[in-house]
Design a protein around this motif. Structure first.
Motif, mmCIF file in Angstrom:
data_model
loop_
_atom_site.group_PDB
_atom_site.id
_atom_site.type_symbol
_atom_site.label_atom_id
_atom_site.label_comp_id
_atom_site.label_asym_id
_atom_site.label_seq_id
_atom_site.Cartn_x
_atom_site.Cartn_y
_atom_site.Cartn_z
ATOM 1 N N LEU A 1 5.090 8.045 -22.728
ATOM 2 C CA LEU A 1 5.961 8.564 -21.670
ATOM 3 C C LEU A 1 6.631 7.427 -20.891
ATOM 4 O O LEU A 1 6.042 6.381 -20.648
ATOM 5 N N SER A 2 7.900 7.675 -20.491
ATOM 6 C CA SER A 2 8.636 6.696 -19.685
ATOM 7 C C SER A 2 8.093 6.707 -18.258
ATOM 8 O O SER A 2 7.312 7.574 -17.879
ATOM 9 N N ASP A 3 8.526 5.738 -17.474
ATOM 10 C CA ASP A 3 8.107 5.668 -16.073
ATOM 11 C C ASP A 3 8.473 6.951 -15.345
ATOM 12 O O ASP A 3 7.703 7.490 -14.564
ATOM 13 N N ARG A 4 9.670 7.465 -15.653
ATOM 14 C CA ARG A 4 10.121 8.697 -14.988
ATOM 15 C C ARG A 4 9.202 9.861 -15.311
ATOM 16 O O ARG A 4 8.802 10.617 -14.435
ATOM 17 N N ARG A 5 8.864 9.981 -16.595
ATOM 18 C CA ARG A 5 8.018 11.097 -17.010
ATOM 19 C C ARG A 5 6.619 10.980 -16.436
ATOM 20 O O ARG A 5 6.027 11.960 -15.973
ATOM 21 N N LEU A 6 6.090 9.737 -16.462
ATOM 22 C CA LEU A 6 4.755 9.518 -15.905
ATOM 23 C C LEU A 6 4.738 9.858 -14.421
ATOM 24 O O LEU A 6 3.808 10.488 -13.917
ATOM 25 N N SER A 7 5.791 9.427 -13.714
ATOM 26 C CA SER A 7 5.870 9.708 -12.278
ATOM 27 C C SER A 7 5.923 11.207 -12.042
ATOM 28 O O SER A 7 5.266 11.735 -11.129
ATOM 29 N N GLY A 8 6.697 11.894 -12.883
ATOM 30 C CA GLY A 8 6.800 13.343 -12.760
ATOM 31 C C GLY A 8 5.448 13.997 -12.972
ATOM 32 O O GLY A 8 5.055 14.920 -12.243
ATOM 33 N N LEU A 9 4.727 13.471 -13.953
ATOM 34 C CA LEU A 9 3.401 14.008 -14.246
ATOM 35 C C LEU A 9 2.450 13.798 -13.062
ATOM 36 O O LEU A 9 1.710 14.704 -12.674
ATOM 37 N N ARG A 10 2.518 12.622 -12.462
ATOM 38 C CA ARG A 10 1.671 12.363 -11.291
ATOM 39 C C ARG A 10 2.021 13.317 -10.162
ATOM 40 O O ARG A 10 1.144 13.859 -9.493
ATOM 41 N N GLY B 1 0.824 -1.204 0.000
ATOM 42 C CA GLY B 1 0.000 0.000 0.000
ATOM 43 C C GLY B 1 0.861 1.257 0.000
ATOM 44 O O GLY B 1 0.622 2.194 -0.771
ATOM 45 N N GLU B 2 1.876 1.248 0.860
ATOM 46 C CA GLU B 2 2.763 2.414 0.947
ATOM 47 C C GLU B 2 3.497 2.628 -0.376
ATOM 48 O O GLU B 2 3.652 3.761 -0.839
ATOM 49 N N ILE B 3 3.934 1.516 -0.965
ATOM 50 C CA ILE B 3 4.656 1.625 -2.241
ATOM 51 C C ILE B 3 3.737 2.214 -3.310
ATOM 52 O O ILE B 3 4.112 3.129 -4.054
ATOM 53 N N GLY B 4 2.496 1.697 -3.352
ATOM 54 C CA GLY B 4 1.529 2.211 -4.320
ATOM 55 C C GLY B 4 1.280 3.699 -4.103
ATOM 56 O O GLY B 4 1.247 4.490 -5.049
ATOM 57 N N LEU B 5 1.135 4.068 -2.817
ATOM 58 C CA LEU B 5 0.902 5.476 -2.496
ATOM 59 C C LEU B 5 2.057 6.335 -2.999
ATOM 60 O O LEU B 5 1.850 7.370 -3.638
ATOM 61 N N ARG B 6 3.298 5.881 -2.714
ATOM 62 C CA ARG B 6 4.458 6.678 -3.128
ATOM 63 C C ARG B 6 4.512 6.816 -4.651
ATOM 64 O O ARG B 6 4.848 7.878 -5.175
ATOM 65 N N ARG B 7 4.152 5.737 -5.332
ATOM 66 C CA ARG B 7 4.113 5.813 -6.797
ATOM 67 C C ARG B 7 3.061 6.830 -7.232
ATOM 68 O O ARG B 7 3.276 7.618 -8.151
ATOM 69 N N ALA B 8 1.892 6.826 -6.540
ATOM 70 C CA ALA B 8 0.836 7.773 -6.883
ATOM 71 C C ALA B 8 1.285 9.206 -6.604
ATOM 72 O O ALA B 8 0.912 10.136 -7.306
ATOM 73 N N LEU B 9 2.131 9.372 -5.565
ATOM 74 C CA LEU B 9 2.625 10.713 -5.228
ATOM 75 C C LEU B 9 3.727 11.160 -6.170
ATOM 76 O O LEU B 9 4.184 12.294 -6.090
ATOM 77 N N ASN C 1 -7.705 4.299 -12.342
ATOM 78 C CA ASN C 1 -6.265 4.021 -12.353
ATOM 79 C C ASN C 1 -5.645 4.437 -13.680
ATOM 80 O O ASN C 1 -4.516 4.934 -13.719
ATOM 81 N N ILE C 2 -6.384 4.236 -14.753
ATOM 82 C CA ILE C 2 -5.861 4.641 -16.060
ATOM 83 C C ILE C 2 -5.831 6.161 -16.158
ATOM 84 O O ILE C 2 -4.851 6.746 -16.617
ATOM 85 N N MET C 3 -6.876 6.810 -15.651
ATOM 86 C CA MET C 3 -6.872 8.276 -15.627
ATOM 87 C C MET C 3 -5.679 8.798 -14.830
ATOM 88 O O MET C 3 -5.111 9.843 -15.150
ATOM 89 N N GLY C 4 -5.312 8.063 -13.787
ATOM 90 C CA GLY C 4 -4.228 8.509 -12.913
ATOM 91 C C GLY C 4 -2.860 8.003 -13.327
ATOM 92 O O GLY C 4 -1.900 8.154 -12.575
ATOM 93 N N THR C 5 -2.784 7.372 -14.493
ATOM 94 C CA THR C 5 -1.533 6.811 -15.037
ATOM 95 C C THR C 5 -0.905 5.760 -14.119
ATOM 96 O O THR C 5 0.273 5.438 -14.244
ATOM 97 N N LEU C 6 -1.688 5.229 -13.185
ATOM 98 C CA LEU C 6 -1.175 4.125 -12.374
ATOM 99 C C LEU C 6 -1.252 2.839 -13.189
ATOM 100 O O LEU C 6 -0.600 1.849 -12.885
ATOM 101 N N ASP C 7 -2.071 2.852 -14.221
ATOM 102 C CA ASP C 7 -2.249 1.703 -15.094
ATOM 103 C C ASP C 7 -2.248 2.252 -16.521
ATOM 104 O O ASP C 7 -2.511 3.439 -16.728
ATOM 105 N N ARG C 8 -1.901 1.402 -17.474
ATOM 106 C CA ARG C 8 -1.887 1.866 -18.861
ATOM 107 C C ARG C 8 -2.967 1.144 -19.668
ATOM 108 O O ARG C 8 -3.220 -0.029 -19.448
ATOM 109 N N PRO C 9 -3.579 1.869 -20.618
ATOM 110 C CA PRO C 9 -4.578 1.218 -21.470
ATOM 111 C C PRO C 9 -3.923 0.120 -22.313
ATOM 112 O O PRO C 9 -2.766 0.257 -22.713
ATOM 113 N N ALA D 1 6.652 9.001 -7.021
ATOM 114 C CA ALA D 1 7.936 8.300 -6.919
ATOM 115 C C ALA D 1 8.166 7.478 -8.182
ATOM 116 O O ALA D 1 7.252 6.806 -8.667
ATOM 117 N N THR D 2 9.376 7.546 -8.731
ATOM 118 C CA THR D 2 9.708 6.693 -9.869
ATOM 119 C C THR D 2 10.087 5.309 -9.339
ATOM 120 O O THR D 2 10.276 5.122 -8.142
#
Ligand SMILES: Nc1ncnc2c1ncn2[C@@H]1O[C@H](COP(=O)(O)OP(=O)(O)OP(=O)(O)O)[C@@H](O)[C@H]1O
Ligand SMILES: [Mg+2]
Lengths: 395, 232
Positions: free
Chosen positions: B79-88, A299-307, B56-64, A309-310
């Protein structure tokens, strides 16, 4: 779009610290595994290095410039050295002192008891022996020119114990070859010359005149200039026995002590290997705990990714957690191992010698093990599907 | 910030999401959707219909599996993982049913974590976190641990964390799912107020009454989206 995830270096560290702090008990126990491995390795290195330092200090105080010249014992019958050997050697340049001894077959006994003390023989010595060996007496006095021809003895420390004579109270007398000899002194320990410790020393003139001992020396102890040992040593055999220098052995008693220190190396390696195994087990423990931690903290990892984190941020967080965990264990282990070393060395009366390199490599080893142990769990954490991770865990 | 008025905050074009397996699950089947700045949208639908997958797809946590997601005009599919993370980290804020707070951190530090991956300094993070907590009505509980807070307060902390970086879009997956009705209503009021202050919000809910209060509703059924007329 120029949005970039960015985690400050100090935040990388504090994030990992938070991870460890939230599981104190587990952190402590896991670090303990590493601590035991590091502690045992530090203690092994520390104790053996302290022991070596103590030995070197002892050698320094005893002097490595004492040489022993004796007739070689390769033949069937040992041919003793010429009578002139002692004065000749004394005349060699850089020889500070020399003293001849003559081994005898006379076993001694206390004159108030019937049985011989097995293995304790009388030895004839010139009075210079005590100065040459730099040995003191714990009771009475050594032989000197005045006592050289009299029926008196000085006991080596081991011989004294075997004879049961610990002081000169009541004027102890021993029997050598059927004659009474008065004990006038007991020698201090002789770490370099344990053979003399087990002898009863008689003046050379007394031995020749009262006991009929052959006057040829069986060995000569030589004290040479410490800086010119190597130059002086080869001169001794031809001087002692100009006709047949090959029949003469020259040895250095301190070499034996030094060799003993080297023998310990094997044992040290074995103990180090055991410490290494403990360290590896500790590393596996860390890997284990980190894998569990990753599962629990989805959960924490998912949260950090949502915040934001690469994958790299997540990976470094967990690698660093593992490294901090083992670094903590390493520091603990160094303290523990140093404590053990100090305690042991003090009890042995040694100077404490903790090589800084050993301490540094202990910490380094812990950190490396921790990072290695952290790689797999960290990679697992980084690979977690963020959508699954946020939905899976609670909190 | 000025943006072209024809650029939606978020746009889905022909989005499919198929979970591999035997048989594979077609969680989303051809979703087209556009969310404009300042909207507040309810996503409703039966359990298993694909709401969370959509979010999740809207939030880029998942990809279509197929189709595109554009966030403020940027196609995210390449976008790469880094770019997606930056966007989030910059543009999206999340609120989860289960709060996802870090127990060992205070409310303030939990909220400040919303700026952690932006590279903001610790001091500034805390300052902004305090403002966000005051906005959600928790200005007096800055240093409380989550365990010392009620469910509603925890969700407020989570909402503060979602808004602290001032994202373009807030995505909330059943934010009231773990709360009783009264507390849940309070959370909904808070979200509405944030929307009134300018935040764009998409919220999944099972609660038909709640959904009915919102200006726009999206109904998901068997992975397909049906826009609903606004009930007045
Ligand atoms: N990771 C996954 N792997 C396989 N199938 C999945 C996965 N996640 C969701 N599904 C399936 O996809 C479909 C849509 O799931 P989703 O979670 O989006 O539904 P939902 O509308 O959020 O439901 P609920 O209201 O219960 O939360 C369901 O059939 C679900 O079983
Ligand atoms: Mg769902």
């Amino acid at each position: 779009m120029m949005d970039r995830s960015k985690l400050r270096a100090r935040d990388v560290v504090s994030t990992s610290v938070v991870g460890l702090r939230s599981r104190r008990g587990r952190t402590a126990l896991t670090a303990l595994g590493i601590a035991i491995g590091i502690a045992s390795m530090v203690a092994v290195v520390g104790i053996s290095s302290s022991s070596k330092a103590a030995l070197i200090a002892q050698l320094d105080s005893l002097g490595t410039n004492l040489l022993r010249v004796e007739a070689s014992s390769t033949g069937i019958s040992i041919e003793p050295l010429p009578i002139e050997a002692e004065p000749m050697i004394r005349r060699v340049e850089n020889v500070d002192a020399a003293a001849a001894v003559i081994s005898t077959e006379f076993e001694v006994r206390r004159n108030d008891r019937d049985t011989n003390v097995v293995g304790i023989n009388a030895m004839a010595a010139s009075p210079e022996l005590f100065e040459t060996l730099r040995v003191d007496t714990t009771a009475g006095r050594p032989l000197d020119d005045g006592l050289r021809a009299l029926p008196v003895v000085v006991l080596g420390d081991v011989a004294a114990i075997r004879l049961g004579i610990t002081d000169l109270e009541g004027g102890p007398v021993i029997d050598v070859g059927g004659q009474d000899f008065v004990v006038v002194g007991i020698l201090d320990e002789l770490p370099l010359n344990p053979d003399i410790s087990r002898k009863v020393l008689i003046g050379d003139q007394a031995a020749i005149e009262l006991l009929g001992v052959e006057p040829n020396p069986t060995a000569i102890y030589v004290r040479v200039d410490p800086d010119l040992i190597n130059e002086t040593r080869p001169l001794l055999a031809p001087t002692a026995h100009p006709g047949r220098p090959a029949k003469v052995d020259v040895s250095r008693p301190s070499d034996l002590l030094e060799a003993r220190a080297e023998v310990d190396q094997n044992l040290q390696n074995l103990l180090l290997a055991l410490g290494g195994v403990a360290l590896l087990v500790g590393g596996v423990g860390i890997a284990n705990v980190m894998v569990i931690s990753v599962l629990e903290r989805r959960g924490e990892i998912g949260l950090r990714r949502a915040l934001g984190a690469t994958r790299g941020h997540i990976r470094s967080q967990f690698v660093l957690e593992a490294a901090l965990l083992s670094g903590l264990g390493g520091v603990l282990g160094i303290l523990l191992g140093s404590g053990i070393t100090i305690g042991y060395a003090r009890r042995q009366g040694w100077v404490v010698d903790l090589p800084p390199l050993a301490l540094a490599s202990g910490l380094g080893a812990a950190l490396v093990i921790g990072m290695l142990a952290g790689f797999y769990p960290a990679a697992k954490a980084a690979r977690l599907d963020p959508a699954l991770a946020v939905s899976g865990g609670s909190n | 910030m000025t943006r072209a008025s024809d650029t939606a905050v978020l746009e889905l074009e022909g989005v499919h999401r198929t979970y591999p397996g035997s048989p594979p699950v077609n969680a989303l089947v051809g979703v087209d959707l556009r969310i404009e700045a300042g909207e507040m949208v309810a996503v409703v639908g039966p359990s298993g219909s694909g709401k969370s997958t959509l979010l999740n797809i809207m939030g880029t946590l998942d990809r279509p599996t197929e189709g595109r997601l554009l966030i403020e005009g940027t196609d995210t599919s390449k976008l790469s993982d880094r770019r997606l993370s930056g966007l989030r980290s910059a543009r999206l804020g999340f609120v989860f049913q289960s709060f996802h707070l870090i127990e060992t951190l205070s409310a303030l530090d939990n909220v400040a974590a919303g700026l952690l991956y932006r590279g903001t300094s610790g001091r500034q993070r805390r300052e902004m976190a305090q403002i966000a907590l005051e906005k959600v009505g928790l200005g007096d509980r800055l240093h409380a641990r989550p365990t010392k807070l009620s469910g509603g307060q925890r969700q407020r902390v989570a909402i503060a964390r979602a808004i602290v970086a001032e994202p373009s879009l807030i995505l909330a997956d059943e934010p009231t799912g773990n709360l009783d009705t009264a507390t849940g209503d309070g959370i909904v009021d808070l979200l509405k107020q944030l929307n009134a202050d300018g935040s764009t919000i998409v919220v999944i809910t099972h609660d038909a009454d709640l959904a009915a209060q919102l200006p726009r509703q999206i109904e998901v059924r068997d992975g397909a989206v049906r826009q609903r007329a606004v009930d007045q």
